[in-house]
Design a protein around this motif. Structure first.
Motif, mmCIF file in Angstrom:
data_model
loop_
_atom_site.group_PDB
_atom_site.id
_atom_site.type_symbol
_atom_site.label_atom_id
_atom_site.label_comp_id
_atom_site.label_asym_id
_atom_site.label_seq_id
_atom_site.Cartn_x
_atom_site.Cartn_y
_atom_site.Cartn_z
ATOM 1 N N GLU A 124 62.063 52.431 65.899
ATOM 2 C CA GLU A 124 62.312 53.774 65.368
ATOM 3 C C GLU A 124 61.653 53.971 64.006
ATOM 4 N N GLN A 125 61.562 52.905 63.213
ATOM 5 C CA GLN A 125 60.889 53.024 61.921
ATOM 6 C C GLN A 125 59.370 53.039 62.087
ATOM 7 N N VAL A 126 58.868 52.258 63.046
ATOM 8 C CA VAL A 126 57.433 52.305 63.353
ATOM 9 C C VAL A 126 57.056 53.710 63.820
ATOM 10 N N ASP A 127 57.920 54.342 64.592
ATOM 11 C CA ASP A 127 57.653 55.706 65.075
ATOM 12 C C ASP A 127 57.509 56.683 63.913
ATOM 13 N N ILE A 128 58.336 56.520 62.892
ATOM 14 C CA ILE A 128 58.249 57.379 61.706
ATOM 15 C C ILE A 128 56.899 57.191 61.016
ATOM 16 N N ALA A 139 47.195 61.936 54.238
ATOM 17 C CA ALA A 139 48.528 61.335 54.220
ATOM 18 C C ALA A 139 48.392 59.845 53.953
ATOM 19 N N ARG A 140 48.604 59.454 52.720
ATOM 20 C CA ARG A 140 48.449 58.044 52.350
ATOM 21 C C ARG A 140 49.820 57.382 52.204
ATOM 22 N N MET A 141 49.879 56.149 52.658
ATOM 23 C CA MET A 141 51.102 55.362 52.526
ATOM 24 C C MET A 141 50.991 54.451 51.312
ATOM 25 N N ASP A 142 52.140 54.192 50.706
ATOM 26 C CA ASP A 142 52.234 53.240 49.597
ATOM 27 C C ASP A 142 53.031 52.032 50.079
ATOM 28 N N ILE A 143 52.442 50.852 49.913
ATOM 29 C CA ILE A 143 53.127 49.614 50.276
ATOM 30 C C ILE A 143 53.298 48.780 49.017
ATOM 31 N N ASP A 144 54.537 48.448 48.728
ATOM 32 C CA ASP A 144 54.870 47.654 47.544
ATOM 33 C C ASP A 144 55.481 46.347 48.036
ATOM 34 N N LEU A 145 54.713 45.277 47.955
ATOM 35 C CA LEU A 145 55.193 43.997 48.469
ATOM 36 C C LEU A 145 56.314 43.439 47.605
ATOM 37 N N GLU A 146 56.205 43.581 46.291
ATOM 38 C CA GLU A 146 57.258 43.070 45.410
ATOM 39 C C GLU A 146 58.601 43.716 45.738
ATOM 40 N N ALA A 147 58.588 45.044 45.908
ATOM 41 C CA ALA A 147 59.824 45.775 46.212
ATOM 42 C C ALA A 147 60.160 45.754 47.702
ATOM 43 N N GLN A 148 59.195 45.331 48.521
ATOM 44 C CA GLN A 148 59.330 45.294 49.980
ATOM 45 C C GLN A 148 59.643 46.685 50.545
ATOM 46 N N THR A 149 58.802 47.651 50.144
ATOM 47 C CA THR A 149 58.988 49.022 50.602
ATOM 48 C C THR A 149 57.673 49.628 51.088
ATOM 49 N N ILE A 150 57.803 50.552 52.035
ATOM 50 C CA ILE A 150 56.708 51.411 52.477
ATOM 51 C C ILE A 150 57.148 52.836 52.199
ATOM 52 N N THR A 151 56.307 53.603 51.519
ATOM 53 C CA THR A 151 56.628 54.995 51.226
ATOM 54 C C THR A 151 55.635 55.888 51.951
ATOM 55 N N THR A 152 56.147 56.800 52.767
ATOM 56 C CA THR A 152 55.296 57.702 53.535
ATOM 57 C C THR A 152 54.725 58.784 52.623
ATOM 58 N N SER A 153 53.813 59.577 53.179
ATOM 59 C CA SER A 153 53.205 60.660 52.409
ATOM 60 C C SER A 153 54.233 61.721 52.025
ATOM 61 N N VAL A 158 60.775 53.222 53.580
ATOM 62 C CA VAL A 158 61.170 52.270 54.625
ATOM 63 C C VAL A 158 61.115 50.881 54.012
ATOM 64 N N ARG A 159 62.196 50.131 54.143
ATOM 65 C CA ARG A 159 62.253 48.781 53.595
ATOM 66 C C ARG A 159 61.928 47.759 54.680
ATOM 67 N N PHE A 160 61.313 46.655 54.275
ATOM 68 C CA PHE A 160 60.974 45.612 55.240
ATOM 69 C C PHE A 160 61.349 44.247 54.693
#
Length: 201
Positions: A124-128, A139-153, A158-160
């Motif tokens: 369901e998160q992959v679908d988003i 529409a660019r995504m932000d991935i922050d490995l330190e915070a373990q987050t993906i931020t959509t446009s 989304v946390r991982f």
């Protein structure tokens, strides 16, 4: 190995399941042991027709996704043979992160060893994220490995999860060789002690 901390980039949507390593980089391109030059043949049989011309409908051939650094794809990505050329080809094209519901184990491990962040998330998160990627280059995504987050446009977060050791290696750009070299003083000391204790060896 190139460090991975934060990434802001275009995400290409590839809603296919069971994408195997032969689809990622076909067997005829495995003759090289160089990590560079394989990006042009990434997804070769899907990107080009029999005459070598680009197939316009393939996602990475579309103008808005030619500079993609993130790939959002389907379940069981990277299955098939264990070829390390698969992450080499992705990295050489410019892909630094692959997001999927699941990955084949060997491919998953090889990604970390080559500076690619593979993120496994519930469907369901992959679908988003897939829907966000379908918006194109704006529409660019932000991935922050330190915070373990993906931020959509749209600003949705989304946390991982990720193994702490693998996270450490990516953030610091440490592959297997670099990890070994971190222990060089201890290795040198051991060899000196061993030589003194057994000079005949």
């Amino acid at each position: 190995m190139q460090k991975f901390d934060k990434l802001t980039g275009i995400a290409a949507p590839m809603p296919l399941i069971n994408v195997d390593t032969d689809m990622i980089i076909p067997k005829q391109f495995l003759k090289t042991i160089k990590r560079s030059g394989l990006g042009v043949n990434l997804f070769d049989e899907m990107r080009y027709d029999g005459d070598g011309a680009e197939i316009p409908d393939f996602v990475l051939n579309k103008p808005q996704y030619r500079e993609a650094e993130i790939l959002v794809t389907g379940d069981n990505f990277g299955c098939g043979s264990s070829r390390e050329h698969a992450p080499w080809a992705l990295l050489d094209f410019g892909i630094r992160c692959v997001i999927a519901p699941s990955f084949a184990d060997i491919f998953y491990n090889n990604c970390f060893k080559n500076g690619i962040l593979p993120i496994a998330l519930p469907q369901e998160q992959v679908d988003i994220l897939m829907k966000d990627a379908e918006k194109g280059a704006n529409a660019r995504m932000d991935i922050d490995l330190e915070a373990q987050t993906i931020t959509t446009s749209d600003g949705e977060v989304v946390r991982f999860d990720i193994d702490p050791f693998r996270k450490h290696c990516l953030i610091n750009g440490l592959d297997d060789i670099a990890l070994t070299l971190e222990k060089a003083p201890a290795i040198d000391a051991f060899e000196a002690r061993a030589a003194a204790a057994r000079p005949w060896v």
